[in-house]
Scaffold this motif. Structure first.
Motif, PDB file in Angstrom:
ATOM      1  N   PRO A   1      -9.469   8.209  17.649  1.00  0.00           N
ATOM      2  CA  PRO A   1      -8.832   8.951  16.438  1.00  0.00           C
ATOM      3  C   PRO A   1      -7.103   8.544  16.418  1.00  0.00           C
ATOM      4  CG  PRO A   1     -10.049  10.115  18.256  1.00  0.00           C
ATOM      5  CD  PRO A   1      -9.970   8.734  18.660  1.00  0.00           C
ATOM      6  N   PHE A   2      -6.663   8.183  17.592  1.00  0.00           N
ATOM      7  CA  PHE A   2      -5.214   7.942  17.235  1.00  0.00           C
ATOM      8  C   PHE A   2      -5.126   6.947  16.367  1.00  0.00           C
ATOM      9  CE2 PHE A   2      -1.283   5.938  19.360  1.00  0.00           C
ATOM     10  CZ  PHE A   2      -0.238   7.014  18.927  1.00  0.00           C
ATOM     11  N   ILE A   3      -5.596   5.761  16.428  1.00  0.00           N
ATOM     12  CA  ILE A   3      -5.496   4.651  15.281  1.00  0.00           C
ATOM     13  C   ILE A   3      -5.770   5.266  13.745  1.00  0.00           C
ATOM     14  CG2 ILE A   3      -6.394   2.401  14.294  1.00  0.00           C
ATOM     15  CD1 ILE A   3      -4.886   2.058  17.047  1.00  0.00           C
ATOM     16  N   ARG A   4      -6.803   6.137  13.720  1.00  0.00           N
ATOM     17  CA  ARG A   4      -6.927   6.586  12.509  1.00  0.00           C
ATOM     18  C   ARG A   4      -5.889   7.766  12.045  1.00  0.00           C
ATOM     19  NH1 ARG A   4     -11.377   5.485  10.302  1.00  0.00           N
ATOM     20  NH2 ARG A   4     -13.197   4.125  11.481  1.00  0.00           N
ATOM     21  N   GLU A   5      -5.445   8.376  12.899  1.00  0.00           N
ATOM     22  CA  GLU A   5      -4.300   9.109  12.638  1.00  0.00           C
ATOM     23  C   GLU A   5      -3.129   8.386  12.160  1.00  0.00           C
ATOM     24  OE1 GLU A   5      -1.623  12.596  15.120  1.00  0.00           O
ATOM     25  OE2 GLU A   5      -2.479  10.842  15.998  1.00  0.00           O
ATOM     26  N   GLY A   6      -2.749   7.220  12.793  1.00  0.00           N
ATOM     27  CA  GLY A   6      -1.731   6.332  12.297  1.00  0.00           C
ATOM     28  C   GLY A   6      -1.999   5.696  11.020  1.00  0.00           C
ATOM     29  N   MET A   7      -3.159   5.374  10.735  1.00  0.00           N
ATOM     30  CA  MET A   7      -3.590   4.690   9.536  1.00  0.00           C
ATOM     31  C   MET A   7      -3.412   5.812   8.530  1.00  0.00           C
ATOM     32  SD  MET A   7      -7.045   2.811  10.420  1.00  0.00           S
ATOM     33  CE  MET A   7      -7.102   1.339  11.300  1.00  0.00           C
ATOM     34  N   ASP A   8      -3.723   7.194   8.508  1.00  0.00           N
ATOM     35  CA  ASP A   8      -3.581   8.392   7.821  1.00  0.00           C
ATOM     36  C   ASP A   8      -2.011   8.468   7.433  1.00  0.00           C
ATOM     37  OD1 ASP A   8      -6.275   8.618   7.471  1.00  0.00           O
ATOM     38  OD2 ASP A   8      -6.408  10.418   8.799  1.00  0.00           O
ATOM     39  N   ASN A   9      -1.247   8.354   8.358  1.00  0.00           N
ATOM     40  CA  ASN A   9       0.119   8.468   8.473  1.00  0.00           C
ATOM     41  C   ASN A   9       0.981   7.512   7.674  1.00  0.00           C
ATOM     42  OD1 ASN A   9       0.147  10.810  10.024  1.00  0.00           O
ATOM     43  ND2 ASN A   9       0.907   9.851  11.831  1.00  0.00           N
ATOM     44  N   GLN A  10       0.340   6.380   7.669  1.00  0.00           N
ATOM     45  CA  GLN A  10       0.915   5.076   6.858  1.00  0.00           C
ATOM     46  C   GLN A  10       0.479   5.049   5.591  1.00  0.00           C
ATOM     47  OE1 GLN A  10       2.709   2.478   7.717  1.00  0.00           O
ATOM     48  NE2 GLN A  10       2.434   1.319   5.721  1.00  0.00           N
ATOM     49  N   LYS A  11      -0.653   5.637   5.172  1.00  0.00           N
ATOM     50  CA  LYS A  11      -1.343   5.520   4.063  1.00  0.00           C
ATOM     51  C   LYS A  11      -0.691   6.881   3.328  1.00  0.00           C
ATOM     52  CE  LYS A  11      -6.121   4.085   4.940  1.00  0.00           C
ATOM     53  NZ  LYS A  11      -7.388   4.375   4.872  1.00  0.00           N
ATOM     54  N   ALA A  12      -0.200   8.003   3.743  1.00  0.00           N
ATOM     55  CA  ALA A  12       0.638   9.234   3.136  1.00  0.00           C
ATOM     56  C   ALA A  12       1.953   8.622   2.788  1.00  0.00           C
ATOM     57  CB  ALA A  12       0.587  10.243   4.027  1.00  0.00           C
ATOM     58  N   TRP A  13       2.633   7.822   3.737  1.00  0.00           N
ATOM     59  CA  TRP A  13       3.809   7.352   3.483  1.00  0.00           C
ATOM     60  C   TRP A  13       4.050   6.544   2.355  1.00  0.00           C
ATOM     61  CZ3 TRP A  13       5.686   2.350   3.422  1.00  0.00           C
ATOM     62  CH2 TRP A  13       6.961   2.188   3.206  1.00  0.00           C
ATOM     63  N   GLU A  14       3.037   5.441   2.278  1.00  0.00           N
ATOM     64  CA  GLU A  14       2.814   4.628   1.144  1.00  0.00           C
ATOM     65  C   GLU A  14       2.714   5.157  -0.011  1.00  0.00           C
ATOM     66  OE1 GLU A  14      -0.025   1.524   1.684  1.00  0.00           O
ATOM     67  OE2 GLU A  14       0.575   1.042   3.550  1.00  0.00           O
ATOM     68  N   LYS A  15       1.905   6.297  -0.056  1.00  0.00           N
ATOM     69  CA  LYS A  15       1.645   6.931  -1.336  1.00  0.00           C
ATOM     70  C   LYS A  15       3.078   7.572  -2.047  1.00  0.00           C
ATOM     71  CE  LYS A  15      -1.332  10.690  -3.357  1.00  0.00           C
ATOM     72  NZ  LYS A  15      -0.566  11.197  -4.276  1.00  0.00           N
ATOM     73  N   LYS A  16       3.722   8.053  -1.178  1.00  0.00           N
ATOM     74  CA  LYS A  16       4.876   8.655  -1.696  1.00  0.00           C
ATOM     75  C   LYS A  16       5.947   7.653  -1.891  1.00  0.00           C
ATOM     76  CE  LYS A  16       8.716  11.526   0.095  1.00  0.00           C
ATOM     77  NZ  LYS A  16       9.245  12.426   1.189  1.00  0.00           N
ATOM     78  N   PHE A  17       5.969   6.460  -1.039  1.00  0.00           N
ATOM     79  CA  PHE A  17       7.052   5.478  -1.229  1.00  0.00           C
ATOM     80  C   PHE A  17       6.646   4.671  -2.699  1.00  0.00           C
ATOM     81  CE2 PHE A  17       8.343   0.903  -0.664  1.00  0.00           C
ATOM     82  CZ  PHE A  17       9.743   1.303  -0.229  1.00  0.00           C
ATOM     83  N   TYR A  18       5.627   4.376  -3.130  1.00  0.00           N
ATOM     84  CA  TYR A  18       5.365   3.567  -4.191  1.00  0.00           C
ATOM     85  C   TYR A  18       5.218   4.579  -5.648  1.00  0.00           C
ATOM     86  CZ  TYR A  18       4.603  -0.407  -1.445  1.00  0.00           C
ATOM     87  OH  TYR A  18       4.982  -1.607  -0.586  1.00  0.00           O
ATOM     88  N   GLU A  19       4.755   6.047  -5.341  1.00  0.00           N
ATOM     89  CA  GLU A  19       5.106   6.683  -6.285  1.00  0.00           C
ATOM     90  C   GLU A  19       6.490   7.019  -7.006  1.00  0.00           C
ATOM     91  OE1 GLU A  19       2.776  10.456  -5.185  1.00  0.00           O
ATOM     92  OE2 GLU A  19       1.064   9.549  -5.772  1.00  0.00           O
ATOM     93  N   GLU A  20       7.297   7.116  -6.052  1.00  0.00           N
ATOM     94  CA  GLU A  20       8.696   7.101  -6.419  1.00  0.00           C
ATOM     95  C   GLU A  20       9.206   5.916  -6.934  1.00  0.00           C
ATOM     96  OE1 GLU A  20      10.745   8.181  -2.467  1.00  0.00           O
ATOM     97  OE2 GLU A  20      10.086  10.301  -2.600  1.00  0.00           O
ATOM     98  N   ALA A  21       8.884   4.683  -6.218  1.00  0.00           N
ATOM     99  CA  ALA A  21       9.213   3.521  -6.955  1.00  0.00           C
ATOM    100  C   ALA A  21       8.718   3.366  -8.490  1.00  0.00           C
ATOM    101  CB  ALA A  21       8.671   2.275  -6.353  1.00  0.00           C
ATOM    102  N   GLU A  22       7.693   3.948  -8.701  1.00  0.00           N
ATOM    103  CA  GLU A  22       6.939   3.738 -10.025  1.00  0.00           C
ATOM    104  C   GLU A  22       7.853   4.881 -11.005  1.00  0.00           C
ATOM    105  OE1 GLU A  22       4.537   2.735 -13.216  1.00  0.00           O
ATOM    106  OE2 GLU A  22       4.755   1.768 -11.225  1.00  0.00           O
ATOM    107  N   ALA A  23       8.175   6.139 -10.327  1.00  0.00           N
ATOM    108  CA  ALA A  23       9.034   7.027 -11.089  1.00  0.00           C
ATOM    109  C   ALA A  23      10.187   6.424 -11.500  1.00  0.00           C
ATOM    110  CB  ALA A  23       9.347   8.325 -10.518  1.00  0.00           C
ATOM    111  N   LEU A  24      10.702   5.835 -10.740  1.00  0.00           N
ATOM    112  CA  LEU A  24      12.152   5.255 -10.894  1.00  0.00           C
ATOM    113  C   LEU A  24      12.127   4.026 -12.224  1.00  0.00           C
ATOM    114  CD1 LEU A  24      13.709   4.584  -7.420  1.00  0.00           C
ATOM    115  CD2 LEU A  24      14.501   6.308  -9.332  1.00  0.00           C
ATOM    116  N   ARG A  25      10.960   3.252 -12.108  1.00  0.00           N
ATOM    117  CA  ARG A  25      10.881   2.163 -13.075  1.00  0.00           C
ATOM    118  C   ARG A  25      10.608   2.927 -14.473  1.00  0.00           C
ATOM    119  NH1 ARG A  25       8.097  -0.487  -8.952  1.00  0.00           N
ATOM    120  NH2 ARG A  25       6.041   0.442  -9.522  1.00  0.00           N
ATOM    121  N   ASN A  26       9.968   4.082 -14.502  1.00  0.00           N
ATOM    122  CA  ASN A  26       9.631   4.808 -15.712  1.00  0.00           C
ATOM    123  C   ASN A  26      10.813   5.467 -16.329  1.00  0.00           C
ATOM    124  OD1 ASN A  26       7.098   3.438 -15.678  1.00  0.00           O
ATOM    125  ND2 ASN A  26       6.149   5.255 -14.505  1.00  0.00           N
ATOM    126  N   ARG A  27      11.737   5.648 -15.577  1.00  0.00           N
ATOM    127  CA  ARG A  27      12.785   6.602 -16.340  1.00  0.00           C
ATOM    128  C   ARG A  27      13.571   5.773 -17.363  1.00  0.00           C
ATOM    129  NH1 ARG A  27      16.566   8.566 -11.370  1.00  0.00           N
ATOM    130  NH2 ARG A  27      14.866  10.258 -10.308  1.00  0.00           N
TER     131      ARG A  27
END
Length: 289
Positions: free
Chosen positions: A263-289
């Motif tokens: 469970p702990f490894i999976r929890e960490g993976m989920d946290n990483q995926k959530a961070w990536e989603k936000k990080f790259y969505e923000e990068a895409e929004a900046l490129r599209n301005r």
């Protein structure tokens, strides 16, 4: 997702309090301790966890006895010929790091991904940019750092790859990684001056990072790290399987593969995926301005 971190196999189960145990070996090398005085133990006891930790204790003794490379706190790099190949290509890794650091303030604190890391770090002074660990691959981070990923494929038994970023005046207190079946490499990428103001102590040995130089150590020994300069320090942080003889190599392989499902490894993976989603969505929004 480390050992002390979210991507270490036993950290996944080590939320159960385990008493301090000395792991002696038959050489004159220092003994390994499981646990560090003054560091709050991880919680979450369960019958399954207790059983898993008993298996881990047995495996650690096997690993000491059947090691192909001995059990020193810090290794002579000549033991691992591929380390020189990694060092030769460090400028390519540094170039990709420089691009990552343009958004340094948006990178996650280690404890934000690996919640148990809060036992030794509770602020954003220790940041990370993860490429892979324990079967998980960050495809977007690998795409951002393809040369780093290519170079790291030269490391046998590769488990974890990430950039480890220490902000000014960051200090990790003495602690012990939860499992000795994995070794760690640090490759200096950004090492500010004065160098006597930063370093890592493993058991009684102190190493001071140098840009383009690798150090390989066993974090199952008590260690601490610090950056007392006024600038950022960054290393490439790699975990890889310790070279072992049979039957320890088989037991080690099994433990590291079972860890992926904890469970702990999976929890960490989920946290990483959530961070990536936000990080790259923000990068895409900046490129599209």
């Amino acid at each position: 997702m480390a050992r002390l971190t979210l991507l270490r196999p036993v950290a996944a189960a080590a939320r159960w309090r385990r008493p301090t145990v000395t792991l002696a070996n038959q050489t004159n090398e220092p003994a390994q301790q499981f646990g560090t005085e003054g560091i709050k133990p991880m919680g979450r006891p369960s019958a399954v966890t207790r059983f898993f930790m008993a298996v881990v204790a047995f495996a650690e003794r096997l690993n000491l006895t059947f090691s192909k490379v001995g059990n020193p706190p810090i290794y002579d790099k000549a033991v691992f010929p591929w380390a020189r190949e990694i060092e030769k290509e460090w400028p390519a890794i540094r170039a990709e790091l420089d691009k990552v650091l343009t958004r340094k303030d948006e990178l996650p604190g280690f404890h934000e991904l690996a919640t148990d890391v809060s036992t030794i770090s509770q602020d954003r002074g220790w940041k990370t940019f993860l490429l892979a660990g324990y079967g998980f691959k960050s495809e977007q981070n690998i795409k951002a750092c393809p040369e780093t990923w290519r170079i790291c494929q030269k490391i046998p038994g590769l488990i974890t790859v990430m950039f480890s970023i220490f902000e000014p005046n960051k200090h990790l207190p003495p602690h012990r990684g939860p499992y000795n079946g994995v070794l760690r490499l640090h490759l200096g990428l950004i090492v500010p001056e004065p160098r006597d103001k930063l370093g890592i102590r493993v058991e009684k040995e102190v190493y001071r990072w140098q840009e383009g130089e690798a150090v390989i150590f066993d974090d199952a020994f008590e260690h601490e790290a610090w950056n007392k300069t006024d600038k950022v320090r960054v290393v490439l942080f790699v975990d890889f399987r310790k070279p072992l003889r049979f039957p320890a190599n088989l037991m080690n392989w099994l433990l590291l593969n079972v860890a992926v499902f904890t469970p702990f490894i999976r929890e960490g993976m989920d946290n990483q995926k959530a961070w990536e989603k936000k990080f790259y969505e923000e990068a895409e929004a900046l490129r599209n301005r």
